[in-house]
Each structure stands twice: as structure tokens, then as C-alpha cells.
Design a protein around this motif. Structure first.
Motif, PDB file in Angstrom:
ATOM      1  N   ILE A 139       0.840  -1.205   0.000  1.00 49.55           N
ATOM      2  CA  ILE A 139       0.000   0.000   0.000  1.00 49.55           C
ATOM      3  C   ILE A 139       0.871   1.250   0.000  1.00 49.55           C
ATOM      4  O   ILE A 139       0.625   2.209  -0.746  1.00 49.55           O
ATOM      5  CB  ILE A 139      -0.942  -0.006   1.226  1.00 49.55           C
ATOM      6  N   VAL A 140       1.914   1.234   0.828  1.00 52.74           N
ATOM      7  CA  VAL A 140       2.831   2.377   0.880  1.00 52.74           C
ATOM      8  C   VAL A 140       3.515   2.569  -0.481  1.00 52.74           C
ATOM      9  O   VAL A 140       3.652   3.693  -0.974  1.00 52.74           O
ATOM     10  CB  VAL A 140       3.877   2.181   1.989  1.00 52.74           C
ATOM     11  N   ALA A 141       3.955   1.475  -1.083  1.00 53.35           N
ATOM     12  CA  ALA A 141       4.654   1.555  -2.366  1.00 53.35           C
ATOM     13  C   ALA A 141       3.743   2.094  -3.466  1.00 53.35           C
ATOM     14  O   ALA A 141       4.164   2.913  -4.295  1.00 53.35           O
ATOM     15  CB  ALA A 141       5.192   0.182  -2.750  1.00 53.35           C
ATOM     16  N   VAL A 142       2.489   1.657  -3.496  1.00 53.93           N
ATOM     17  CA  VAL A 142       1.542   2.143  -4.500  1.00 53.93           C
ATOM     18  C   VAL A 142       1.299   3.638  -4.318  1.00 53.93           C
ATOM     19  O   VAL A 142       1.295   4.417  -5.283  1.00 53.93           O
ATOM     20  CB  VAL A 142       0.223   1.358  -4.418  1.00 53.93           C
ATOM     21  N   ASP A 143       1.100   4.048  -3.075  1.00 56.87           N
ATOM     22  CA  ASP A 143       0.842   5.460  -2.809  1.00 56.87           C
ATOM     23  C   ASP A 143       2.046   6.322  -3.203  1.00 56.87           C
ATOM     24  O   ASP A 143       1.896   7.396  -3.792  1.00 56.87           O
ATOM     25  CB  ASP A 143       0.513   5.655  -1.332  1.00 56.87           C
ATOM     26  N   SER A 144       3.244   5.852  -2.891  1.00 54.91           N
ATOM     27  CA  SER A 144       4.454   6.587  -3.252  1.00 54.91           C
ATOM     28  C   SER A 144       4.612   6.686  -4.763  1.00 54.91           C
ATOM     29  O   SER A 144       4.989   7.737  -5.299  1.00 54.91           O
ATOM     30  CB  SER A 144       5.676   5.914  -2.631  1.00 54.91           C
ATOM     31  N   ALA A 145       4.312   5.587  -5.462  1.00 51.56           N
ATOM     32  CA  ALA A 145       4.425   5.594  -6.925  1.00 51.56           C
ATOM     33  C   ALA A 145       3.423   6.554  -7.553  1.00 51.56           C
ATOM     34  O   ALA A 145       3.733   7.252  -8.523  1.00 51.56           O
ATOM     35  CB  ALA A 145       4.220   4.179  -7.464  1.00 51.56           C
ATOM     36  N   GLU A 146       2.211   6.605  -6.997  1.00 48.96           N
ATOM     37  CA  GLU A 146       1.205   7.535  -7.519  1.00 48.96           C
ATOM     38  C   GLU A 146       1.641   8.985  -7.324  1.00 48.96           C
ATOM     39  O   GLU A 146       1.495   9.818  -8.224  1.00 48.96           O
ATOM     40  CB  GLU A 146      -0.136   7.293  -6.827  1.00 48.96           C
ATOM     41  N   ALA A 147       2.188   9.286  -6.145  1.00 45.73           N
ATOM     42  CA  ALA A 147       2.629  10.661  -5.868  1.00 45.73           C
ATOM     43  C   ALA A 147       3.769  11.065  -6.799  1.00 45.73           C
ATOM     44  O   ALA A 147       3.792  12.181  -7.335  1.00 45.73           O
ATOM     45  CB  ALA A 147       3.055  10.787  -4.404  1.00 45.73           C
ATOM     46  N   SER A 148       4.727  10.177  -7.004  1.00 48.17           N
ATOM     47  CA  SER A 148       5.860  10.482  -7.884  1.00 48.17           C
ATOM     48  C   SER A 148       5.398  10.698  -9.316  1.00 48.17           C
ATOM     49  O   SER A 148       5.867  11.610 -10.005  1.00 48.17           O
ATOM     50  CB  SER A 148       6.887   9.352  -7.822  1.00 48.17           C
ATOM     51  N   LEU A 149       4.466   9.864  -9.773  1.00 47.59           N
ATOM     52  CA  LEU A 149       3.962  10.013 -11.130  1.00 47.59           C
ATOM     53  C   LEU A 149       3.169  11.312 -11.274  1.00 47.59           C
ATOM     54  O   LEU A 149       3.231  11.970 -12.325  1.00 47.59           O
ATOM     55  CB  LEU A 149       3.089   8.810 -11.492  1.00 47.59           C
ATOM     56  N   ALA A 150       2.453  11.713 -10.229  1.00 47.72           N
ATOM     57  CA  ALA A 150       1.695  12.967 -10.284  1.00 47.72           C
ATOM     58  C   ALA A 150       2.626  14.164 -10.435  1.00 47.72           C
ATOM     59  O   ALA A 150       2.321  15.116 -11.164  1.00 47.72           O
ATOM     60  CB  ALA A 150       0.836  13.117  -9.029  1.00 47.72           C
ATOM     61  N   VAL A 151       3.774  14.116  -9.751  1.00 48.90           N
ATOM     62  CA  VAL A 151       4.761  15.197  -9.899  1.00 48.90           C
ATOM     63  C   VAL A 151       5.306  15.211 -11.328  1.00 48.90           C
ATOM     64  O   VAL A 151       5.462  16.272 -11.943  1.00 48.90           O
ATOM     65  CB  VAL A 151       5.903  15.027  -8.885  1.00 48.90           C
ATOM     66  N   LEU A 152       5.589  14.038 -11.858  1.00 46.38           N
ATOM     67  CA  LEU A 152       6.104  13.935 -13.221  1.00 46.38           C
ATOM     68  C   LEU A 152       5.101  14.473 -14.229  1.00 46.38           C
ATOM     69  O   LEU A 152       5.476  15.067 -15.245  1.00 46.38           O
ATOM     70  CB  LEU A 152       6.438  12.473 -13.529  1.00 46.38           C
ATOM     71  N   THR A 155      -8.811  -5.535 -14.755  1.00 46.30           N
ATOM     72  CA  THR A 155      -8.856  -4.365 -13.887  1.00 46.30           C
ATOM     73  C   THR A 155      -8.170  -4.681 -12.582  1.00 46.30           C
ATOM     74  O   THR A 155      -8.269  -5.790 -12.060  1.00 46.30           O
ATOM     75  CB  THR A 155     -10.311  -3.961 -13.601  1.00 46.30           C
ATOM     76  N   PRO A 156      -7.446  -3.692 -11.992  1.00 43.42           N
ATOM     77  CA  PRO A 156      -6.757  -3.940 -10.737  1.00 43.42           C
ATOM     78  C   PRO A 156      -7.736  -4.256  -9.632  1.00 43.42           C
ATOM     79  O   PRO A 156      -8.873  -3.760  -9.609  1.00 43.42           O
ATOM     80  CB  PRO A 156      -6.017  -2.611 -10.471  1.00 43.42           C
ATOM     81  N   ALA A 157      -7.313  -5.080  -8.701  1.00 37.18           N
ATOM     82  CA  ALA A 157      -8.161  -5.416  -7.567  1.00 37.18           C
ATOM     83  C   ALA A 157      -8.360  -4.204  -6.678  1.00 37.18           C
ATOM     84  O   ALA A 157      -7.480  -3.362  -6.549  1.00 37.18           O
ATOM     85  CB  ALA A 157      -7.516  -6.558  -6.767  1.00 37.18           C
ATOM     86  N   PRO A 158      -9.549  -4.070  -6.056  1.00 33.27           N
ATOM     87  CA  PRO A 158      -9.760  -2.922  -5.180  1.00 33.27           C
ATOM     88  C   PRO A 158      -8.832  -2.977  -3.968  1.00 33.27           C
ATOM     89  O   PRO A 158      -8.449  -4.045  -3.522  1.00 33.27           O
ATOM     90  CB  PRO A 158     -11.238  -3.065  -4.782  1.00 33.27           C
ATOM     91  N   ARG A 159      -8.519  -1.812  -3.437  1.00 36.94           N
ATOM     92  CA  ARG A 159      -7.669  -1.772  -2.273  1.00 36.94           C
ATOM     93  C   ARG A 159      -8.410  -2.286  -1.054  1.00 36.94           C
ATOM     94  O   ARG A 159      -9.617  -2.122  -0.920  1.00 36.94           O
ATOM     95  CB  ARG A 159      -7.197  -0.331  -2.015  1.00 36.94           C
ATOM     96  N   PRO A 160      -7.702  -2.913  -0.130  1.00 41.57           N
ATOM     97  CA  PRO A 160      -8.372  -3.448   1.059  1.00 41.57           C
ATOM     98  C   PRO A 160      -8.924  -2.340   1.926  1.00 41.57           C
ATOM     99  O   PRO A 160      -8.467  -1.189   1.877  1.00 41.57           O
ATOM    100  CB  PRO A 160      -7.232  -4.214   1.753  1.00 41.57           C
ATOM    101  N   ALA A 161      -9.885  -2.710   2.753  1.00 46.56           N
ATOM    102  CA  ALA A 161     -10.546  -1.722   3.590  1.00 46.56           C
ATOM    103  C   ALA A 161      -9.600  -1.091   4.604  1.00 46.56           C
ATOM    104  O   ALA A 161      -9.854  -0.013   5.114  1.00 46.56           O
ATOM    105  CB  ALA A 161     -11.733  -2.369   4.318  1.00 46.56           C
ATOM    106  N   SER A 162      -8.483  -1.761   4.915  1.00 47.60           N
ATOM    107  CA  SER A 162      -7.533  -1.225   5.898  1.00 47.60           C
ATOM    108  C   SER A 162      -6.873   0.036   5.427  1.00 47.60           C
ATOM    109  O   SER A 162      -6.229   0.730   6.195  1.00 47.60           O
ATOM    110  CB  SER A 162      -6.474  -2.277   6.238  1.00 47.60           C
ATOM    111  N   ARG A 163      -6.975   0.356   4.105  1.00 46.15           N
ATOM    112  CA  ARG A 163      -6.367   1.583   3.553  1.00 46.15           C
ATOM    113  C   ARG A 163      -7.025   2.785   4.188  1.00 46.15           C
ATOM    114  O   ARG A 163      -6.490   3.815   4.396  1.00 46.15           O
ATOM    115  CB  ARG A 163      -6.487   1.592   2.034  1.00 46.15           C
TER     116      ARG A 163
END
Length: 512
Positions: A239-252, A504-512
Motif C-alpha cells: 500500500i505504501v509503495a503504491v501510494d508513493s508511486a502515484e505521488a511520484s507520477l503525479a509530480v512527473l 482491472t486492478p483489484a480494489p484496495r483493502p478496507a484497511s487503507r
């Protein structure tokens, strides 16, 4: 008066002709030669333009939109465009130095004379006012090519800046594609971790019931509990890795701070459904690499420093300037524009450096050293281009074999887990055998996602190595090289521990 003006015009015309025919002290530019192979394989094709929209080979509309957004909004590209404007302005300044500078002036002034000055006459007016207006021109003749070489140098710098911008666009597009592929791989790993956790929680509930009934030992129960937490920690890490990748791509992509903090990156195809374009075709000519943006930009820099040597050499020779002015001067504003109020002057000056304590000599040595450094950079850039092609070609050629190996490994390990569980339930093996099989399966599934990502990145690397890819109009991207049917079949036979293979990607777990 008319005769003088005629002579002035004739003299200026002769000087203009002499200036235009002046020599250049820059060394003749000779393009660097390299010991290059004629082609990579055995078939020769004609040189064709590079395929600049190489990312469309993946047939993913979302990827196309993300790359278009990055090329439009990326801040590095915005900075690069500003540098182009600056370089163009500097080239314009250098061009203007080739022509005369014409200035206009006008003024009025009043002054009073002292009666105590020598030769003062009572007949003279003690106080008087003068009015004047004039057009003046100054021009340094470019006999030695100093200003022409300076213009050439700055024009080459402009070309270097333009082509460097092209290289940056290619880099931004590749970074966007690779970041997107990394995000899809992390989505697959997140889905794998989520399913693995759910499977182990279900198994742990069964083992807890059996432990309470005394059917299994506490050792097996504790091991099952530990494996649940291992999967849980992997899930949170994903979850942390996905969130970090999304943030980096948003900056790009050049998105706003609010979008970076609150927005999401849209997904297209799942990574296992992404098509892999054809492997690099055979027989691409070596001179294709010479059209890479970084190679072309480096060569223009060599050309710029070559012209700069001419500028430095011209400093040793005399500089000749001509000046002239045409105007009026009168003590009365009403008579300012009469024939008798006209004034004119012209002249020529020459200067030659006699003693500068080595300044011009050191400037010349600096210019020569800069050219040598630019040549070294150019040669290194060309060598790196061939190194990139060799590495990218091998990586793309072998990437599919690596993916197939991991797919076979995952399929075998899923069967191993099924057999280990069956043997444990019937008392033929201990629980440690089940844990080992599950650990190996989990690790292989995560590695498969990385292998799929690396295979797509290898395609990007080939396009980067070629400076944009190869052009083959009318040829659609190759078929999907991942056997999705095999993955689905393995999922059906392996039970709940199988990772997702849907588009389609699997939904994120509820713990997010």
C-alpha cells in the motif's frame, strides 16, 4: 555639401563590401569519425524518421493520456522551453552586432558666460540657448569574422538547446511510461498480498479451531499465525509503495499540489494484459543512432565551441570602427530645421591590442580546451548510444523468456502448495513443508509482477536507445506474450491463494 555626402556614401559602400567579404579565423569544422559497424545484424534498411510516438505501441489509452499530460505540463519541459527562448534571444543579439547601430538624439540647453573670461566682448550675448537634433551611427567592421563566428556559435548553442529539449521530451515520456508500468506492477503485488492474506486468514481460522480441539500442536498454530502477519505486513508495504508511486507520477505529470495530495492516477490495462511490442527488427543501420537527440545536441556543442575559437582568434587583430552623424544645431528653435543649421561628421577609428598580459592568449587556449572537452563528450555520447542499444536489445530479447520462466514457476508452486496442504491434512508431512511451499509461491508471484514490469521497461529502453524507436507504419504492436489463459487456469486449480488475472486492478483493502 552634396559632394561630401556622396563621398561618404561611396566610402560606406566600399567598407560594407569589404566587411561582407572578410575572412573567418575559425578552424574548418570536420565531423568526428567513428569505427562503427554498418548494421547490427544482416539486413540493411533505408534510413527513416524516428517513431516519436513510441508509447502508442502498447495500445493503452490511459498510458497515451498520461504521456500527453506529462509532455504538456511537466515543469522540467517548461524550464527547457524557457531556455530555448533565452538561447534564441542571445542568437538575435549576436545577429544584431553584424549591423550598424543607429541612435537618435535631441536636446535643448541654456548657459550664461562670465564677463571675466578672456576675450569677452560686450557685443556677445552673455546668456544664450541652443537646440539640437542628430542621427548618429556606429559600426565595427567584421574583417576577421569575430561577430559572424559569435553569431554562429550562439546559433549552434540554440540548436543544442532545441535538440536537448527534444531529448528531454523523450526522457519525460519514458519516465512516465516506466512509472506507469511500475504502478501496475505494484497493483498486481498489492492484489497478490491481499489475496494471500485472506487465504492465510481463512486457513488460520481453521487451524485455530483444530488447535483448540487438540488436533494440531501449538507450534503449527504459532507458525500459521506468523505467516498471517507476514502477509499482512507485505500488504501494508505494498500500500505504501503504491501510494508513493502515484505521488511520484503525479509530480512527473506536472499536477497541482492539491491533485498530488488528493488525486488518483487512472489505470488502464492490468500489467499482465499489456502487449509487448515486437523485438528490435534486424538490420537497423548504425547511422540510425547518430540521429538520437543527445548525439545531435552534443555535435552542435562541438560546432559552437569550434566557432568560438574564431572569436578568440579575432581578438588578436585590429578592430576598425566607422562613425557618422547628421543633425542640426541652432540658437533658435524656429531655425532648427533650416539648411544653414545642418551639421554632420564622420570618421574611422582603429585599435589593436598591444599589451594585455596574455588575456587574449588565455582566452584562445580556453576556447580550444572547451572544444576538446566537447569532442570528448560527443564521442562518449556516441559510445553510450551503442552501449544502450546493445544492453536494451539483449534485455528485450531475454525479458520474455524470464517472464515465461516465472509463469512456469508460479504454476508449479501453486500445485506444490496444493499437494503440501493435502499431505499435511492427511498426516504425511509436517506443517513446515506447507509453510515453505506457501512462502516460495508468494515470493514467485511478487517476482512475476516485477518481471512483467521489467519486460515492458525493456521495450521502453529500446525506444530510448534508438532516440524514439523505429518507424514501421501500418504494423500493429505484437500479441500479448503473457499466457493469460494459463494464468486463469492456474487460478482455478490453485484455489483462493491465486493472484488476480483480471484486466482491472483489484480494489484496495478496507484497511487503507
Amino acid at each position: 555639401m552634396t559632394r561630401v555626402r556622396t563621398l561618404c556614401v561611396t566610402a560606406l559602400g566600399m567598407l560594407l563590401v569589404l566587411s561582407l567579404g572578410a575572412c573567418s579565423l575559425a578552424p574548418k569544422y570536420e565531423r568526428e569519425t567513428f569505427d562503427m559497424p554498418s548494421e547490427w545484424r544482416k539486413v540493411t534498411i533505408h534510413s527513416t524518421p524516428l517513431y516519436t510516438d513510441w508509447w502508442k505501441r502498447f495500445n493503452d489509452p490511459v498510458l497515451n493520456d498520461l504521456v500527453a499530460e506529462a509532455l504538456k505540463n511537466n515543469q522540467d519541459l517548461s524550464e527547457s522551453l524557457a531556455r530555448i527562448d533565452s538561447a534564441a534571444a542571445q542568437a538575435g543579439v549576436a545577429t544584431s552586432a553584424l549591423f550598424p547601430a543607429v541612435d537618435g538624439s535631441a536636446g535643448a540647453g541654456a548657459q550664461s558666460m562670465s564677463e571675466r573670461t578672456a576675450n569677452y566682448s560686450n557685443l556677445a550675448n552673455r546668456a544664450y540657448t541652443t537646440y539640437q537634433g542628430a542621427l548618429s551611427a556606429a559600426w565595427e567592421l567584421d574583417f576577421w569574422g569575430k561577430y559572424r563566428n559569435q553569431r554562429t556559435m550562439l546559433t549552434d548553442v540554440l540548436m543544442n538547446t532545441l535538440i536537448s529539449h527534444e531529448a528531454l521530451r523523450l526522457s519525460v515520456a519514458s519516465q512516465t511510461a516506466q512509472s506507469y508500468f511500475a504502478l501496475l506492477a505494484l497493483d498486481m503485488q498489492l492484489a497478490t498480498a491481499d489475496r494471500t492474506l485472506k487465504s492465510r486468514e481463512e486457513s488460520f481460522a481453521i487451524y485455530t479451531s483444530r488447535y483448540q480441539q487438540g488436533d494440531i500442536t501449538e507450534l503449527d498454530w504459532q507458525r500459521a499465525r506468523a505467516e498471517v502477519e507476514t502477509a499482512r505486513s507485505q500488504l501494508h508495504s505494498a500500500i505504501v509503495a503504491v501510494d508513493s508511486a502515484e505521488a511520484s507520477l503525479a509530480v512527473l505529470l506536472g499536477r497541482s499540489p492539491r491533485e498530488i495530495l488528493e488525486g488518483r492516477i487512472r489505470r488502464g490495462k492490468a500489467i499482465e494484459s499489456m502487449p509487448s511490442p515486437p523485438v528490435l527488427p534486424e538490420g537497423l543501420p548504425s547511422d540510425l543512432l547518430m540521429r538520437r537527440p543527445d548525439v545531435r545536441a552534443s555535435e552542435f556543442l562541438v560546432m559552437a565551441y569550434n566557432a568560438n575559437i574564431g572569436v578568440a582568434r579575432a581578438q588578436f587583430f585590429p578592430s576598425i570602427s566607422i562613425t557618422g552623424a547628421l543633425g542640426t544645431l541652432s540658437a533658435s528653435f524656429g531655425h532648427l530645421f533650416t539648411n544653414s543649421s545642418g551639421t554632420w561628421n564622420y570618421g574611422a577609428t582603429a585599435s589593436v591590442p598591444l599589451l594585455d598580459f596574455g588575456r587574449n592568449w588565455y582566452n584562445l587556449k580556453d576556447a580550444e580546451a572547451q572544444k576538446k572537452a566537447a569532442i570528448a563528450t560527443y564521442r562518449k555520447t556516441v559510445a553510450s548510444a551503442f552501449s544502450d542499444v546493445r544492453t536494451a536489445f539483449t534485455a528485450q530479447y531475454e525479458a520474455n523468456a524470464i517472464v515465461n520462466s516465472y509463469m512456469t514457476q508460479v504454476k508449479s508452486l501453486r500445485r506444490s502448495v496444493e499437494i503440501a496442504r493435502l499431505q499435511y491434512d492427511n498426516g504425511y508431512s509436517d506443517y513446515l513443508t506447507v509453510l515453505d511451499a506457501e512462502r516460495q509461491l508468494f515470493s514467485a508471484e511478487l517476482s512475476l509482477a516485477n518481471a512483467l514490469r521489467d519486460r515492458l521497461n525493456a521495450v521502453v529502453s529500446v525506444c530510448m536507445a534508438l532516440g524514439g524507436g523505429w518507424q514501421d507504419p501500418g504494423v500493429t504492436p505484437g500479441p500479448v506474450l503473457v499466457d493469460t489463459e494459463a494464468l486463469k487456469e492456474a487460478q482455478r486449480t490453485a484455489g483462493p491463494a491465486t493472484p488476480a488475472t483480471d484486466a482491472t486492478p483489484a480494489p484496495r483493502p478496507a484497511s487503507r
